[in-house]
Design an enzyme around this catalytic site. Structure first.
Site, short mmCIF file in Angstrom:
data_model
loop_
_atom_site.label_atom_id
_atom_site.label_comp_id
_atom_site.label_asym_id
_atom_site.label_seq_id
_atom_site.Cartn_x
_atom_site.Cartn_y
_atom_site.Cartn_z
N GLY A 62 15.42 86.33 22.58
CA GLY A 62 14.30 85.35 23.21
C GLY A 62 14.92 84.15 23.26
CB CYS A 63 13.53 80.84 22.87
SG CYS A 63 13.87 78.88 22.62
#
Length: 179
Positions: A12-13
């Site tokens: 993800g991030c």
């Protein structure tokens, strides 16, 4: 001279993933960036469109005599949701996919073994969708993305999204943290 290995992960991030792996003993030189896509030297503004094929990820060195690749993957799987395809919390798109970009056949074998064991133990309610792909070019993100969590802890994103991951890391893997 240390016997360091290179690892590349996407969860993800990259701000979240960087913050987790920076805290681990035996891990050094954690860099946020982009990998797995088809555009050379992509800027962040292109990554967020989801049209580059790249994932936000991190690349780092680790000393397998201090922390094994298997241990790194257990931490990786414990600090993000590997069951949501192209999504982590509110972040959506292929750039937020869960991925292990292996640098050797041994890393590939370990990644597949860890995933199989987690599936066998039914650790997650849903199937793991983490891709296991051979590492390709890694492009470092712009400087403002480096060390983001440590420099911006007061930001709501850091408090609501990253803080819980750090708390989980501290609770589950305290013995693996830098002193």
């Amino acid at each position: 001279m240390k016997n360091e290995e290179l690892a590349t992960l996407a969860a993800g991030c990259f701000w979240c993933t960087e913050a987790v792996f920076q805290r681990l003993e035996g891990v050094s030189d954690v860099k946020s960036g982009f990998t797995g896509g088809f555009i050379q030297n992509p800027p962040y503004r292109e990554i967020v469109t989801g049209r580059t094929g790249h994932a936000e990820g991190i690349q780092f060195l680790f000393d397998p005599e201090i922390i094994s690749f298997q241990e790194l993957l257990l931490i990786f799987f414990s600090t993000h949701d590997p069951t949501t395809l192209n999504r982590q919390q509110n972040d959506r798109g292929t750039q937020y996919r869960s991925a292990i970009f292996y640098h050797s056949e041994e890393q590939k074998r370990i990644a597949e073994q860890v995933i199989a064991e987690l599936e066998k133990q039914e650790v997650f309610q849903d199937p793991i969708v983490t891709e296991v792909t051979e590492a390709s070019a890694f492009y470092e993100a712009e400087a403002e993305h480096f060390d983001f969590y440590n420099q911006n802890r007061e930001q709501p994103y850091c408090q609501y999204i990253i803080d819980p991951k750090i708390q989980k890391l501290n609770a589950l893997f305290a013995e693996k943290l830098k002193k």
